[in-house]
Design an enzyme around this catalytic site. Sequence first.
Site, short mmCIF file in Angstrom:
data_model
loop_
_atom_site.label_atom_id
_atom_site.label_comp_id
_atom_site.label_asym_id
_atom_site.label_seq_id
_atom_site.Cartn_x
_atom_site.Cartn_y
_atom_site.Cartn_z
N GLU A 169 -9.12 -0.87 -2.33
CA GLU A 169 -9.50 0.55 -2.36
C GLU A 169 -10.82 0.80 -1.63
OE1 GLU A 169 -7.24 2.66 -3.13
OE2 GLU A 169 -5.94 1.10 -3.95
N CYS B 39 0.85 -1.19 0.00
CA CYS B 39 0.00 0.00 0.00
C CYS B 39 0.88 1.24 0.00
CB CYS B 39 -0.90 -0.02 1.24
SG CYS B 39 -1.98 1.41 1.37
#
Length: 163
Positions: free
Chosen positions: A140, A97
């Site tokens: 997401e 991430c």
Amino acid sequence: MKKIVQQNDPILRKIAKEVRREDISSPKIKTVIKEMFQSLATQKDGVALAAPQIGYSKRIFVISSHVLNADTSIPLIYINPTIIKRSRDRKNMEEGCLSCRWLYGKTKRSSRTTIEAFDEHGIPFKIEGTGLLAQIFQHETDHLDGILFIDHAKELREIEPEN
């Protein structure tokens, strides 16, 4: 260009606010989307970015066009996305991430995911993703719900970038 916030920033733990449909084509939302793409473009290994990652509590994420291998049928902008279907088939997938630099680990994700969202013109769409695209949808939308992959990843490890 906005800086990508890191895991200790409180905005990453908040549930992002929906974008009102009448605001989707507003200059403010256009600016947010533009800044998201600009910030994502600065990350060689970035595949997608959620609005909270650059400090906006908005239910928006974008996908880098280089991930899609010139498949122009896959939208790059997802406003107010909702996962409406996940396959029961789940796989452990390697994940990282941009807001948890340089941590990587294995996350269990559905191998097929269907999502509904609005595009940048306020037009609703539905799309099914498999493999990496399904993983992006789940990662997401987790961001938009205040969840980071490190909350459920196994075998977390730090890998320093190569120069």
